[in-house]
Design a protein around this motif. Sequence first.
Motif, PDB file in Angstrom:
ATOM      1  N   TYR A 186       8.132   4.395  13.662  1.00 47.31           N
ATOM      2  CA  TYR A 186       6.824   4.992  13.904  1.00 47.31           C
ATOM      3  C   TYR A 186       6.265   5.632  12.644  1.00 47.31           C
ATOM      4  O   TYR A 186       5.077   5.514  12.341  1.00 47.31           O
ATOM      5  CB  TYR A 186       6.928   6.025  15.029  1.00 47.31           C
ATOM      6  N   ALA A 187       7.124   6.308  11.891  1.00 47.20           N
ATOM      7  CA  ALA A 187       6.678   6.951  10.656  1.00 47.20           C
ATOM      8  C   ALA A 187       6.167   5.916   9.661  1.00 47.20           C
ATOM      9  O   ALA A 187       5.120   6.115   9.019  1.00 47.20           O
ATOM     10  CB  ALA A 187       7.826   7.756  10.042  1.00 47.20           C
ATOM     11  N   LEU A 188       6.880   4.794   9.535  1.00 48.99           N
ATOM     12  CA  LEU A 188       6.457   3.749   8.603  1.00 48.99           C
ATOM     13  C   LEU A 188       5.137   3.131   9.027  1.00 48.99           C
ATOM     14  O   LEU A 188       4.267   2.849   8.197  1.00 48.99           O
ATOM     15  CB  LEU A 188       7.542   2.671   8.518  1.00 48.99           C
ATOM     16  N   TYR A 236       2.741   4.516  10.981  1.00 49.65           N
ATOM     17  CA  TYR A 236       1.643   5.460  10.831  1.00 49.65           C
ATOM     18  C   TYR A 236       1.288   5.666   9.363  1.00 49.65           C
ATOM     19  O   TYR A 236       0.116   5.815   9.007  1.00 49.65           O
ATOM     20  CB  TYR A 236       1.997   6.797  11.477  1.00 49.65           C
ATOM     21  N   SER A 237       2.309   5.686   8.488  1.00 43.14           N
ATOM     22  CA  SER A 237       2.045   5.874   7.059  1.00 43.14           C
ATOM     23  C   SER A 237       1.302   4.693   6.460  1.00 43.14           C
ATOM     24  O   SER A 237       0.598   4.823   5.462  1.00 43.14           O
ATOM     25  CB  SER A 237       3.354   6.102   6.297  1.00 43.14           C
ATOM     26  N   SER A 238       1.444   3.516   7.084  1.00 46.26           N
ATOM     27  CA  SER A 238       0.737   2.330   6.601  1.00 46.26           C
ATOM     28  C   SER A 238      -0.648   2.198   7.224  1.00 46.26           C
ATOM     29  O   SER A 238      -1.338   1.201   7.012  1.00 46.26           O
ATOM     30  CB  SER A 238       1.563   1.077   6.886  1.00 46.26           C
ATOM     31  N   GLY A 239      -1.008   3.189   8.039  1.00 44.92           N
ATOM     32  CA  GLY A 239      -2.335   3.185   8.641  1.00 44.92           C
ATOM     33  C   GLY A 239      -2.430   2.422   9.939  1.00 44.92           C
ATOM     34  O   GLY A 239      -3.520   2.143  10.424  1.00 44.92           O
ATOM     35  N   TYR A 240      -1.289   2.079  10.523  1.00 46.03           N
ATOM     36  CA  TYR A 240      -1.284   1.332  11.779  1.00 46.03           C
ATOM     37  C   TYR A 240      -0.626   2.165  12.865  1.00 46.03           C
ATOM     38  O   TYR A 240       0.516   2.587  12.718  1.00 46.03           O
ATOM     39  CB  TYR A 240      -0.521   0.015  11.612  1.00 46.03           C
TER      40      TYR A 240
END
Length: 346
Positions: free
Chosen positions: A59-61, A63-67
């Motif tokens: 989830y962190a990856l 959200y950090s990629s804007g998705y």
Amino acid sequence: MKDIIMFLATFMLIILLWIFVERSYILLVKYIQKRKQIPVDNPPSGGGFVFPLSVFLLYALMYSSGYAPVTQILASNEPCDIWLLGLLVVCCVSGLDDYRPQPIIPRLGAQIVAIGLLFWQFSYVLDNTLVPWWAVTIAAVFMIGFLNMWNFMDGINGITGCMTLASLIPLLVLSGPSVYLWGIPAMMIPATIAFLGFNCRKKAACYAGDIGAISIAYILLFLWGSSLCLRWEFEVPAWWSVVFFSVYIVDAGWTIVLRLSRHENIFKPHLNHAYQHLCHRRGWNPVAVSVGYSVAQLGISLAAFAEPVQECIYWYVAGVFVVLTGAYFYIISRPATVEVSPTYAR
């Protein structure tokens, strides 16, 4: 493929660091208890924290990629990330229980809250299909039992990880083209393989603990429930997929029934499961038992997708449970050949 190898290496390094920290902690506890002349009691391992960690990392990856990975699963207007809060609740309580045993009330309370959040997760489908309250109640009891059933599996080396892999693969097939539902297993599988590298051997370096076993069960419930809801919206319910967990449902279910018939406390540690009988009373290698359980479960699950089987799927499910029940009673009826199993099973 490169990402999977990277995640696998990352989780292996995390587990190695955890083992170093945990063993240092155990040595410190032993030293303090010896100085104070307190009986030494090693805290159980909680190396299974890598399982929920893999989901939170996913989830962190994203959200950090804007998705945002959870905004559209069941319907365009239904946010579906509330289940993460339930995962966090069971992780916190189970992790605490690993190092300081907690009374049953807070543990059961955390599980009830987590299951409630899971129902909230699927509220859109439940509301639209007008599921009766008694069906929801039965489902809630089953789900709480499922969480604790998976928790029993930390009893021998490798069985938690092997059975997790055996359950994730058919769930991937059931979820079909859902990219999101493929994302969680794609992150969990490297974490599971990394964990098995330290756990699936006679001298296990770490165990899943409650935090690993309970969180795995909760994640599997989410994946299974999401797949059922997606198919339900197209009016093709797949309740037959309960067969994905049939091997351990039979083992755990009949063990509870037999213990209750003997007026035993089902919350106390015991060696009454069929796999425990094989390891502790028959002297089988625990790794071989773990692999055998997972291969049997995977074979049963994948066979259910075959077209001839799908034509009589509920007869197949009934037959599976009957055969497994017969195998369970055959195993536990066999006489013990060793007093204490000569294995390193915990």
